[in-house]
Design a protein around this motif. Structure first.
Motif, PDB file in Angstrom:
ATOM      1  N   SER A 261       0.883  -1.216  -0.110  1.00  0.00           N
ATOM      2  CA  SER A 261       0.144   0.022  -0.181  1.00  0.00           C
ATOM      3  C   SER A 261       0.957   1.159   0.012  1.00  0.00           C
ATOM      4  O   SER A 261       1.946   1.116   0.366  1.00  0.00           O
ATOM      5  CB  SER A 261      -1.067   0.054   1.267  1.00  0.00           C
ATOM      6  OG  SER A 261      -0.074  -0.058   2.619  1.00  0.00           O
ATOM      7  N   ALA A 262       0.276   2.551  -0.495  1.00  0.00           N
ATOM      8  CA  ALA A 262       0.939   3.634  -0.344  1.00  0.00           C
ATOM      9  C   ALA A 262       0.119   4.776   0.182  1.00  0.00           C
ATOM     10  O   ALA A 262      -1.159   4.836   0.090  1.00  0.00           O
ATOM     11  CB  ALA A 262       1.347   4.131  -1.919  1.00  0.00           C
ATOM     12  N   ARG A 263       0.585   5.640   0.659  1.00  0.00           N
ATOM     13  CA  ARG A 263      -0.164   7.010   1.532  1.00  0.00           C
ATOM     14  C   ARG A 263      -0.549   7.877   0.394  1.00  0.00           C
ATOM     15  O   ARG A 263       0.363   7.764  -0.778  1.00  0.00           O
ATOM     16  CB  ARG A 263       0.549   7.492   2.610  1.00  0.00           C
ATOM     17  CG  ARG A 263       0.427   6.439   4.007  1.00  0.00           C
ATOM     18  CD  ARG A 263       1.559   7.220   5.236  1.00  0.00           C
ATOM     19  NE  ARG A 263       2.993   7.025   4.724  1.00  0.00           N
ATOM     20  CZ  ARG A 263       3.575   7.953   4.699  1.00  0.00           C
ATOM     21  NH1 ARG A 263       3.151   9.345   4.816  1.00  0.00           N
ATOM     22  NH2 ARG A 263       4.795   8.215   4.319  1.00  0.00           N
ATOM     23  N   SER A 264      -1.314   8.876   0.676  1.00  0.00           N
ATOM     24  CA  SER A 264      -1.508   9.775  -0.109  1.00  0.00           C
ATOM     25  C   SER A 264      -0.362  10.733  -0.485  1.00  0.00           C
ATOM     26  O   SER A 264      -0.107  10.926  -1.951  1.00  0.00           O
ATOM     27  CB  SER A 264      -2.592  11.021   0.364  1.00  0.00           C
ATOM     28  OG  SER A 264      -3.839  10.141   0.774  1.00  0.00           O
ATOM     29  N   GLU A 265       0.609  10.920   0.202  1.00  0.00           N
ATOM     30  CA  GLU A 265       1.635  11.778   0.002  1.00  0.00           C
ATOM     31  C   GLU A 265       2.721  11.106  -0.938  1.00  0.00           C
ATOM     32  O   GLU A 265       3.186  11.942  -1.910  1.00  0.00           O
ATOM     33  CB  GLU A 265       2.455  12.148   1.167  1.00  0.00           C
ATOM     34  CG  GLU A 265       3.176  11.180   1.686  1.00  0.00           C
ATOM     35  CD  GLU A 265       3.691  11.987   3.212  1.00  0.00           C
ATOM     36  OE1 GLU A 265       4.841  11.505   3.342  1.00  0.00           O
ATOM     37  OE2 GLU A 265       3.343  12.939   3.357  1.00  0.00           O
TER      38      GLU A 265
END
Length: 728
Positions: A261-265
């Protein structure tokens, strides 16, 4: 924001996934305009922001000063918070590690206009046997052949990386260019490799694709033309090509290493870097469920602004279908080129031998079928099951399974995830499972590589197998490639559907092949390289659209991103896609958008529409009223044309659509604004009302836009989630 993970790259029997946020991090938008929308720095039509321009440099300095002032304020008023990322192209915003600081504190800072927790996004899982499904060969002929399709166009793959050693990405014949980022993962075709994430240094991750999702997506966009393929030891009877084989690629790895997964930033930073690196199209086969305050707002904002700044952003609609209100974010962004998924009529199939008859099956992603499995069949029925053949669904909520020790369980598809089913039959002792579809179709079942071997069989074949309860059966390990024409152009049951929450937009915009798509895999994923695999998901539909956008942009380099996007959407084929549940042809815009993409028609497009579809929101059915929207029509043909716009397929009752200013002559490059009105009658029944706007050039329909209105409340009201019926 949770979505189908990289470990589940194919269809899954599941409902809406829970929105996920990382409550340790926030995104904060500041008041100043970003470069993409600032009148002093926004690019001219068909151009990009000039980062060497004095005015642009001055505005970047202004934004940096604004962000520095916010950091100074944090040091005094929220000393535990720390700025982790800064953005100035698509949005004027910063990423913040909260360290316990409440969002309300950030929102109170001078100059802050919006603050939200960061969302968590995952890859939305996984060459067509025939690119003619979306008229690619005809488009290649129109642009000078496959060797010219996408030439000069750069496509950013914001995903899990690209295996540059795969023959799909050989740079033979490509001119030497400056390569950026980690150059051990670049060549003259894949010209950038960058990596993102707050744990990359700690975990030793770099730009290598250790997932496979990004390499698969990149192959669909731009695999070199006619690349020989063998998948699972099976010779593929055609040589795959990408949609835009002459395009160059950039790898922006937001899912590095084992990160699922990846965060918005991370995604925002990759989008901004891709734009600054000069890319024309971005592919984002990723998404998450809507969560207000969970990253959706600013990611949507960034997608829209990058489109305004002349970069097309193709985004997956999501794998949460069937069911309305299930589109993921940022695929819900108004100016995203949002992809729905349709089926491809082929498969790598195994067989199950029962009583002298062989039945075609597709092996799921659970236990490995390395040798034939022979065991007695155990047909598991459940009187309360909704499966059309009365089979147990083997879900956690189903009736307890019998002892299946040493047997091949026969169970039904529907309702819960495939992995949940296989976990349960494995616990009951089964050596394998035959999952019987509720439809007559085959697809690969997604799983996490654990549990008993499981195969999917059609409903008709499943009924025949059920007649041999207790008989010895053999699941055969050898695969064969099989063309299944009757399974082509059906909407993938997992493909998310509109409308979007809040603004009630039509999404997806357009459909492309996404179920059972063959493309490249990293060398480590197979015993023998080069590696290929068939994946399914809106992730696989999205790069078809990105590739089509690249072909269109290459043919028309002066067109704006919005004009390219309109060409892809508004020229789509209609009345060719079939409903996943009924198998009947459907033009329901909330399921299929404008229809099945048509690359040839997109390249030949003569007019651009903005917006690409019109939603009139929610109208009360009590008293009846009218809502009017504007539609900008631009002549992109290069010659003066006569344009007429008219409503087709008005609803029989309830809502009527009309258009004014619908006939005009436009000089080359000229635009006109027309008004379209939706009028509800007094007492109109609650529900969805759709129609179509046909745009004719010289008396022949050249483009179309879909129209949509919600009347009333209840399940049809904006913001209400209509639970998917559990059919995937």
């Amino acid at each position: 924001m949770a979505a189908t993970s990289a470990a589940q790259p194919t269809a899954s029997d599941q409902g809406q996934s829970a929105p996920a946020v990382d409550d340790s991090y926030a995104l904060v938008r500041l008041a100043g305009e970003p470069l993409a929308t600032n009148p002093r720095t926004a690019p001219d039509k068909g151009k990009k922001i000039g980062f060497a321009n004095r005015a642009v440099k001055a505005e970047r300095d202004r934004i940096r000063a604004e962000q520095a002032a916010f950091k100074d304020w944090l040091r005094t008023n929220a000393p535990r918070a720390r700025v982790t990322k800064q953005f100035d192209v698509a949005v004027n915003a910063v990423g913040v590690q909260l360290n316990g600081t409440p969002l309300s504190t950030l929102r109170s800072a001078p100059g802050v206009t919006h603050a939200e927790l960061q969302g968590v996004f995952t890859p939305l899982a996984h060459e067509d046997p025939d690119l003619a499904l979306v008229d690619v060969p005809e488009a290649w002929a129109a642009v000078g052949g496959a060797s010219e399709a996408g030439r000069g166009v750069k496509v950013a793959i914001i995903d899990s990386g690209i295996d540059v050693t795969h023959p799909c990405f050989s740079d033979a014949g490509y001119p030497a260019v400056r390569q950026l980022g980690d150059t051990k993962y670049t060549n003259n075709k894949v010209i950038v490799s960058r990596v993102y994430g707050n744990k990359i240094a700690k975990n030793g991750f770099d730009g290598e694709d250790l997932n496979g999702h990004g390499t698969h997506v990149a192959g669909t966009v731009a695999c070199n033309v006619h690349t020989d393929a063998v998948a699972d030891g099976t010779e593929i009877p055609y040589d795959p090509s990408g949609v835009a084989p002459a395009a160059t690629l950039g790898s922006y790895n937001v899912f590095p290493g084992t990160a699922g997964s990846a965060r918005s930033e991370d995604i925002l930073e990759a989008m901004q870097d891709a734009y600054v690196d000069g890319f024309d199209v971005a592919n984002m086969s990723l998404g998450g469920a809507r969560n207000d305050g969970g990253g959706a707002f600013l990611l949507d904002n960034a997608v829209d602004n990058l489109d305004r700044a002349n970069m097309v952003v193709a985004v997956a609609a999501g794998n949460e279908g069937p069911g309305y209100w299930t589109v993921h974010y940022p695929g819900a962004a108004p100016r995203a080129l949002t992809a729905g998924a349709s089926t491809v009529g082929h498969a790598l199939v195994n067989t199950v031998s029962v009583a002298g008859t062989d039945y075609d099956v597709v092996v799921g992603e659970f236990g490995k079928l390395s040798a034939d499995i022979t065991a007695p069949l155990a047909v598991v029925k459940d009187a309360s099951s909704p499966h059309p053949l009365g089979l147990s669904l083997a879900c956690n909520s189903s009736a307890a399974l019998p002892d299946l020790t040493g047997k091949i369980a026969v169970i039904g598809r529907m309702s819960c995830t495939f992995q949940e089913k296989i976990n349960n039959v494995t616990k009951a002792g089964a050596v394998a499972a035959i999952v019987v579809n509720h439809l007559d179709g085959l697809l690969t079942m997604a799983g996490d590589q654990t549990g008993a071997v499981a195969v999917l069989v059609t409903k008709t074949d499943g009924a025949a197998i059920m007649a041999h309860d207790g008989t010895s059966a053999t699941i055969n390990a050898n695969k064969v490639y099989q063309s299944i024409p009757e399974a082509t152009n059906r909407m993938a049951s997992f493909s998310s559907q509109g409308p979007t929450h809040g603004d009630l937009l039509i999404k997806p915009d357009v459909v492309a092949p996404g179920a059972d798509v063959l493309s490249a895999q990293p060398a480590w994923a197979c015993e023998t390289a080069p590696c290929w695999a068939i994946f399914g998901g809106t992730s696989m539909a999205t790069p078809h659209l990105a590739g089509i956008a690249a072909v269109v942009r290459g043919a028309h380099p002066s067109w704006s991103a919005a004009e390219v996007r309109s060409a892809v959407v508004n020229t789509a084929q209609q009345s060719v896609l079939r409903d996943s549940a009924t198998n009947e042809v459907t033009n329901d815009a909330l399921k299929v958008g404008a229809g099945l993409a048509d690359t040839d028609a997109a390249v030949a497009s003569k007019v651009a529409l903005d917006p690409v579809s019109l939603s009139f929101g929610a109208i009360s059915g009590g008293s009846g009223r009218s809502v009017t929207k504007s539609l900008v029509v631009t002549n992109t043909s290069g010659a003066s044309v006569s344009v007429s716009v008219a409503v087709a397929n008005n609803p029989a009752s309830g809502v009527t659509y009309s258009v004014s200013g619908g006939q005009v002559t436009l000089a080359a490059g000229a635009s006109t604004t027309m008004t379209v009105t939706a009028t509800s009658t007094k007492g109109a029944a609650d529900g969805f009302y759709q129609a179509q706007l046909d745009v004719s050039v010289g008396g022949s329909v050249a483009s179309h836009a879909m129209l949509f209105t919600v009347v009333g409340s209840g399940v049809a009201a904006p913001g209400q989630h209509q639970t998917p019926p559990g059919l995937s």
